[in-house]
Design a protein around this motif. Sequence first.
Motif, PDB file in Angstrom:
ATOM      1  N   ASP A 359       6.563  43.260 -18.849  1.00 12.85           N
ATOM      2  CA  ASP A 359       5.416  42.347 -18.781  1.00 12.85           C
ATOM      3  C   ASP A 359       5.072  41.922 -17.354  1.00 12.85           C
ATOM      4  O   ASP A 359       4.196  41.082 -17.148  1.00 12.85           O
ATOM      5  CB  ASP A 359       5.667  41.116 -19.656  1.00 12.85           C
ATOM      6  CG  ASP A 359       6.793  40.229 -19.122  1.00 12.85           C
ATOM      7  OD1 ASP A 359       7.397  40.538 -18.064  1.00 12.85           O
ATOM      8  OD2 ASP A 359       7.104  39.211 -19.777  1.00 12.85           O
ATOM      9  N   GLY A 360       5.754  42.500 -16.365  1.00 19.43           N
ATOM     10  CA  GLY A 360       5.455  42.190 -14.978  1.00 19.43           C
ATOM     11  C   GLY A 360       6.279  41.064 -14.392  1.00 19.43           C
ATOM     12  O   GLY A 360       6.099  40.708 -13.224  1.00 19.43           O
ATOM     13  N   THR A 361       7.205  40.518 -15.165  1.00 18.86           N
ATOM     14  CA  THR A 361       8.078  39.451 -14.653  1.00 18.86           C
ATOM     15  C   THR A 361       9.071  40.034 -13.658  1.00 18.86           C
ATOM     16  O   THR A 361       9.746  41.031 -13.945  1.00 18.86           O
ATOM     17  CB  THR A 361       8.843  38.774 -15.801  1.00 18.86           C
ATOM     18  OG1 THR A 361       7.910  38.210 -16.718  1.00 18.86           O
ATOM     19  CG2 THR A 361       9.763  37.676 -15.266  1.00 18.86           C
ATOM     20  N   LEU A 362       9.162  39.419 -12.476  1.00 21.20           N
ATOM     21  CA  LEU A 362      10.184  39.785 -11.506  1.00 21.20           C
ATOM     22  C   LEU A 362      11.494  39.126 -11.931  1.00 21.20           C
ATOM     23  O   LEU A 362      11.570  37.899 -12.010  1.00 21.20           O
ATOM     24  CB  LEU A 362       9.796  39.309 -10.105  1.00 21.20           C
ATOM     25  CG  LEU A 362       8.486  39.852  -9.521  1.00 21.20           C
ATOM     26  CD1 LEU A 362       8.149  39.121  -8.235  1.00 21.20           C
ATOM     27  CD2 LEU A 362       8.591  41.339  -9.278  1.00 21.20           C
ATOM     28  N   VAL A 363      12.506  39.922 -12.221  1.00 17.69           N
ATOM     29  CA  VAL A 363      13.797  39.360 -12.627  1.00 17.69           C
ATOM     30  C   VAL A 363      14.375  38.614 -11.431  1.00 17.69           C
ATOM     31  O   VAL A 363      14.603  39.194 -10.367  1.00 17.69           O
ATOM     32  CB  VAL A 363      14.756  40.461 -13.111  1.00 17.69           C
ATOM     33  CG1 VAL A 363      16.091  39.848 -13.530  1.00 17.69           C
ATOM     34  CG2 VAL A 363      14.143  41.227 -14.275  1.00 17.69           C
ATOM     35  N   ASP A 364      14.616  37.331 -11.599  1.00 23.77           N
ATOM     36  CA  ASP A 364      14.967  36.478 -10.470  1.00 23.77           C
ATOM     37  C   ASP A 364      16.471  36.280 -10.316  1.00 23.77           C
ATOM     38  O   ASP A 364      16.943  35.906  -9.254  1.00 23.77           O
ATOM     39  CB  ASP A 364      14.280  35.113 -10.610  1.00 23.77           C
ATOM     40  CG  ASP A 364      14.483  34.241  -9.389  1.00 23.77           C
ATOM     41  OD1 ASP A 364      14.296  34.742  -8.271  1.00 23.77           O
ATOM     42  OD2 ASP A 364      14.841  33.058  -9.559  1.00 23.77           O
ATOM     43  N   ASP A 365      17.232  36.531 -11.365  1.00 21.16           N
ATOM     44  CA  ASP A 365      18.667  36.273 -11.329  1.00 21.16           C
ATOM     45  C   ASP A 365      19.430  37.586 -11.428  1.00 21.16           C
ATOM     46  O   ASP A 365      18.847  38.649 -11.654  1.00 21.16           O
ATOM     47  CB  ASP A 365      19.068  35.338 -12.481  1.00 21.16           C
ATOM     48  CG  ASP A 365      20.278  34.470 -12.146  1.00 21.16           C
ATOM     49  OD1 ASP A 365      20.939  34.703 -11.104  1.00 21.16           O
ATOM     50  OD2 ASP A 365      20.577  33.555 -12.931  1.00 21.16           O
ATOM     51  N   PHE A 366      20.738  37.506 -11.249  1.00 17.92           N
ATOM     52  CA  PHE A 366      21.560  38.687 -11.467  1.00 17.92           C
ATOM     53  C   PHE A 366      21.465  39.097 -12.929  1.00 17.92           C
ATOM     54  O   PHE A 366      21.398  38.252 -13.824  1.00 17.92           O
ATOM     55  CB  PHE A 366      23.019  38.408 -11.100  1.00 17.92           C
ATOM     56  CG  PHE A 366      23.210  38.104  -9.643  1.00 17.92           C
ATOM     57  CD1 PHE A 366      23.072  39.101  -8.698  1.00 17.92           C
ATOM     58  CD2 PHE A 366      23.501  36.825  -9.206  1.00 17.92           C
ATOM     59  CE1 PHE A 366      23.223  38.837  -7.340  1.00 17.92           C
ATOM     60  CE2 PHE A 366      23.665  36.548  -7.861  1.00 17.92           C
ATOM     61  CZ  PHE A 366      23.522  37.559  -6.927  1.00 17.92           C
ATOM     62  N   LEU A 367      21.446  40.399 -13.162  1.00 16.07           N
ATOM     63  CA  LEU A 367      21.340  40.927 -14.517  1.00 16.07           C
ATOM     64  C   LEU A 367      22.437  41.966 -14.721  1.00 16.07           C
ATOM     65  O   LEU A 367      22.434  43.013 -14.070  1.00 16.07           O
ATOM     66  CB  LEU A 367      19.959  41.555 -14.737  1.00 16.07           C
ATOM     67  CG  LEU A 367      19.693  42.163 -16.113  1.00 16.07           C
ATOM     68  CD1 LEU A 367      19.810  41.109 -17.214  1.00 16.07           C
ATOM     69  CD2 LEU A 367      18.316  42.822 -16.144  1.00 16.07           C
ATOM     70  N   ILE A 368      23.373  41.642 -15.614  1.00 17.50           N
ATOM     71  CA  ILE A 368      24.500  42.535 -15.907  1.00 17.50           C
ATOM     72  C   ILE A 368      24.522  42.760 -17.408  1.00 17.50           C
ATOM     73  O   ILE A 368      24.530  41.796 -18.183  1.00 17.50           O
ATOM     74  CB  ILE A 368      25.841  41.911 -15.448  1.00 17.50           C
ATOM     75  CG1 ILE A 368      25.785  41.524 -13.971  1.00 17.50           C
ATOM     76  CG2 ILE A 368      27.003  42.879 -15.703  1.00 17.50           C
ATOM     77  CD1 ILE A 368      26.953  40.667 -13.503  1.00 17.50           C
ATOM     78  N   ARG A 369      24.523  44.020 -17.820  1.00 17.04           N
ATOM     79  CA  ARG A 369      24.528  44.345 -19.237  1.00 17.04           C
ATOM     80  C   ARG A 369      25.631  45.353 -19.546  1.00 17.04           C
ATOM     81  O   ARG A 369      25.981  46.181 -18.699  1.00 17.04           O
ATOM     82  CB  ARG A 369      23.170  44.911 -19.671  1.00 17.04           C
ATOM     83  CG  ARG A 369      22.074  43.856 -19.721  1.00 17.04           C
ATOM     84  CD  ARG A 369      20.747  44.439 -20.164  1.00 17.04           C
ATOM     85  NE  ARG A 369      19.733  43.403 -20.287  1.00 17.04           N
ATOM     86  CZ  ARG A 369      18.429  43.629 -20.318  1.00 17.04           C
ATOM     87  NH1 ARG A 369      17.982  44.881 -20.239  1.00 17.04           N
ATOM     88  NH2 ARG A 369      17.565  42.645 -20.438  1.00 17.04           N
ATOM     89  N   GLU A 370      26.116  45.283 -20.772  1.00 18.49           N
ATOM     90  CA  GLU A 370      27.170  46.195 -21.211  1.00 18.49           C
ATOM     91  C   GLU A 370      26.636  47.133 -22.281  1.00 18.49           C
ATOM     92  O   GLU A 370      25.760  46.775 -23.070  1.00 18.49           O
ATOM     93  CB  GLU A 370      28.351  45.395 -21.771  1.00 18.49           C
ATOM     94  CG  GLU A 370      29.008  44.494 -20.745  1.00 18.49           C
ATOM     95  CD  GLU A 370      30.114  43.631 -21.339  1.00 18.49           C
ATOM     96  OE1 GLU A 370      30.699  44.042 -22.369  1.00 18.49           O
ATOM     97  OE2 GLU A 370      30.365  42.548 -20.785  1.00 18.49           O
ATOM     98  N   GLY A 371      27.176  48.344 -22.302  1.00 15.06           N
ATOM     99  CA  GLY A 371      26.907  49.313 -23.354  1.00 15.06           C
ATOM    100  C   GLY A 371      28.230  49.901 -23.808  1.00 15.06           C
ATOM    101  O   GLY A 371      29.299  49.403 -23.445  1.00 15.06           O
TER     102      GLY A 371
END
Length: 407
Positions: A359-371
């Motif tokens: 949607d065009g949002t700039l991710v402002d924080d750290f983003l860590i995801r698991e798979g």
Amino acid sequence: MEQVRAEIAYDCDVLVIGGGIVGLSTAYAITRAAPGTRVTVLEKEQGPARHQTGRNSGVIHSGIYYRPGSLKARYAVRGAAEMVKFCAEYGIAHAVTGKLIVATGREELPRLHALVQRGRENGIPVRELGPAQIEEYEPEVRGLAAIHVGTTGICDFTAVARQLADASGAEIRYGSRAVRVDRRPELGVAVRTGRGEVVRARVLVNCAGLYCDEVARLTGDEPGVRIVPFRGEYYELARPGLVRGLVYPVPDPAFPFLGVHLTRGIDGGVHIGPNAVPALAREGYGWGVVRPRELAGTLGWPGSWRIARRHWRYGSGELRRSVSKRAFTRAVRRLMPGVREEDLVPAAAGVRAQAVLRDGTLVDDFLIREGARTVHVLNAPSPAATASLPIGREVARRALGVLAAVR
């Protein structure tokens, strides 16, 4: 199934893709938290820290800008203290200099006062200054008001990355680009490099920075974001004696960029910048670097166009400063009126790996995801270098949790 697992010859327990400061800090944290864990790091360049880590202004950020309770705020405040201690322990060049954040227009004063409150909420010592006090710290700087943040510093982050690599005990394979990933949740992860080598691991950690979303897709995980590269262009000040320390403008709260600022580095030189313009490649350190496939990927992401529509006015100012040295000088003169156009000498640029939502949002924080058998660091913006030690521990904690679950 257990018999099949036992027959696999794993080259390591945890495979980290990316030899920047976050990847190397993760390897360092894993081997300290779980001695005996075999860690391998794949880095496509011939040495560590060749991109975001080695192409920033070298500032140890205090954490004053970040929303209280966010990962950025917590990691920056903790990480700044730890980084100073790490540098002192290993003899890495560093200094705690403090910095000024200066309001040059009345419309900036409410934002400056909000920063004072935010700093206090984050536990950061802040001193409010009037015009005369600004000149005590920086005689050439002019402003209506400012704040002094005493815990800000500078260091050599490339040297920090090298030390993390040496101290981690991990196997570091330079010149090893990951080109294919075969992940089988019941068996493990196999990564083929551009050299044709295959590395088999129980768990993969993706710290690929500018390519982290592509690596996530190679594993079969959908990251949900696209890395949109923004180039930050710098000048060096030909008269470094004009600046004693670090001088910043009041940032625009709508953007995760801090504006054109002046930074006296650990080598005594003064860097000015960066601005923020779209890069035409993920390693697009100049307008002449264009990679059609990467550019098509950026333009094909709906979020890129939504950013452009939403922020075209701000972006046009950044582009103007990119192509016009005179316009860049005007931005600097708002803080330091005595700077002349001929004082600015072009310096090496950097590229920021900015995660953008659809949607065009700039991710402002750290983003860590698991798979399945994976941990992905999908957004590690500034202050990632400052906060690399606590970030590394967090990524390591998750990787070791995944490892324990599959053993």
